[in-house]
Design an enzyme around this catalytic site. Sequence first.
Site, PDB file in Angstrom:
ATOM      1  CE1 TYR A 272      20.059   3.104  20.159  1.00  0.00           C
ATOM      2  CE2 TYR A 272      21.502   2.483  21.977  1.00  0.00           C
ATOM      3  CZ  TYR A 272      20.272   2.917  21.517  1.00  0.00           C
ATOM      4  OH  TYR A 272      19.273   3.161  22.407  1.00  0.00           O
TER       5      TYR A 272
ATOM      6  CE  LYS B 158       7.756   6.913  10.081  1.00  0.00           C
ATOM      7  NZ  LYS B 158       6.356   7.205  10.476  1.00  0.00           N
TER       8      LYS B 158
ATOM      9  CG  ASP C  75       4.115   5.992  13.053  1.00  0.00           C
ATOM     10  OD1 ASP C  75       4.165   4.867  12.531  1.00  0.00           O
ATOM     11  OD2 ASP C  75       3.814   7.019  12.411  1.00  0.00           O
TER      12      ASP C  75
ATOM     13  CG  ASP D 263      16.522   2.663  23.777  1.00  0.00           C
ATOM     14  OD1 ASP D 263      16.621   2.017  24.839  1.00  0.00           O
ATOM     15  OD2 ASP D 263      16.660   3.905  23.724  1.00  0.00           O
TER      16      ASP D 263
ATOM     17  CG  ASP E  69      12.608   2.557  28.273  1.00  0.00           C
ATOM     18  OD1 ASP E  69      13.269   1.503  28.302  1.00  0.00           O
ATOM     19  OD2 ASP E  69      12.974   3.606  28.853  1.00  0.00           O
TER      20      ASP E  69
HETATM   21  C1  IPM Z   1      18.711  -0.035  27.122  1.00  0.00           C
HETATM   22  C2  IPM Z   1      19.307   1.240  27.602  1.00  0.00           C
HETATM   23  C3  IPM Z   1      20.600   1.524  26.829  1.00  0.00           C
HETATM   24  C4  IPM Z   1      20.249   1.614  25.348  1.00  0.00           C
HETATM   25  C5  IPM Z   1      21.343   2.786  27.306  1.00  0.00           C
HETATM   26  C6  IPM Z   1      21.707   2.703  28.765  1.00  0.00           C
HETATM   27  C7  IPM Z   1      22.553   3.085  26.454  1.00  0.00           C
HETATM   28  O1  IPM Z   1      18.400   2.290  27.477  1.00  0.00           O
HETATM   29  O2  IPM Z   1      19.401  -1.080  27.222  1.00  0.00           O
HETATM   30  O3  IPM Z   1      17.573  -0.027  26.641  1.00  0.00           O
HETATM   31  O4  IPM Z   1      19.872   2.689  24.860  1.00  0.00           O
HETATM   32  O5  IPM Z   1      20.355   0.591  24.672  1.00  0.00           O
HETATM   33 MG    MG Z   2      16.514   1.703  26.827  1.00  0.00          MG
END
Ligand code: IPM
Ligand code: MG
Length: 365
Positions: A146, A196, A228, A252, A256
Amino acid sequence: MTNYKIALLDGDGIGPEIMTEAVKIMELVAERKDIEFELVHAPFGAQAYFDYGHSFPEETKAICDQADAILKGPIGLSHEESKKIPVDMQPERGALLPLRRRFNTYANFRPVFLPKGLAHFSPLKPEIIGDGIDFIIIRELVGGLYFGKKETGVNAAGKRYVNESLEYDEDQIARIAISAFETAQKRKKVLHNIHKSNVLKSSVLWNEVVAEVGEDYPDVEVIHILVDAAATYLCLNPGQFDVMVMENMFGDILSDQAGGILGSLGLMPSACIGPDKAYYEPSHGSAPDIAGQFIANPYSMIGSVAMMLEMSFGMEDEAKKVWHAMQSVFAQGNSTPDLSKPGAGVNMISTHAFGDLVAKELAKS
Ligand code: IPM
Ligand code: MG
């Protein structure tokens, strides 16, 4: 009277509507605890770009600088709307990453929690959920891909190319490892280190530093898992995890996925902690497709308030009561539309109704 100044960055899409419910809870907490929350709304995100020419306006920066804590809603608009904004001004690159960088919020805490009684929200089978899901992802938030060097251009062969690098130095790894070990010490004393190292040199250094930091926490068992494989285990046996630590990009993606096994990213609040300042945000996006319908689930926004109460203001008991109030609302058979299909035998409630019911439960405690 104790006074805390809180910057409220409502954000885009469903941001303002879920923020309204978070404010409802903060106002109630202030009244119950006889303290004052000075709430200052400030523009941030895609709408801020259209209104003020910048997705993180100077005025907002100043409000955040002066605040004791920041509560941030989700940002971003539809793909089509986003294309109207220059790439570097788009809210992720133009506002969110600069916010993280400005306050050096390197430690991102994402609790993944679903009690057994709410297993029906999860896509996983009840036998996989067992006694419930309860672990926390600790994601490094200001390093890695990032924030590494980025270069785009045309190479000697005339081909467009891109080069972005995954960078960490040992201090950056050590400080997030310390956060993870300290969290593990307070919980089950087991830390899953996600990496990894069979491919990435960054993971080799990461693992070395985690082992060095671990020498100071001999009571914490460290279990190393490739990222993974961790993705698979999250689906097959999430109960094995208690505290997981990982670099930015892995965090990230896996966070999710963790929202997915709960049944919705709407159940994923988070805390982003830096040396001097913290901000709190839902882990999900701004869902522009349902904005304005008041069907969004404000759990992750109210959960972020609970995390703020605990981590910024030391109000651990009150934070627990907010969590408990939210769980009770669901346990009474209510659901927001992200968590259940119509006809699933639940009482489907709106964004406002969820906030009102949480306030009612909290008032009882
Ligand atoms: C998160 C989001 C952010 C990230 C995006 C919106 C840039 O997905 O906070 O997980 O990738 O960190
Ligand atoms: Mg995210």
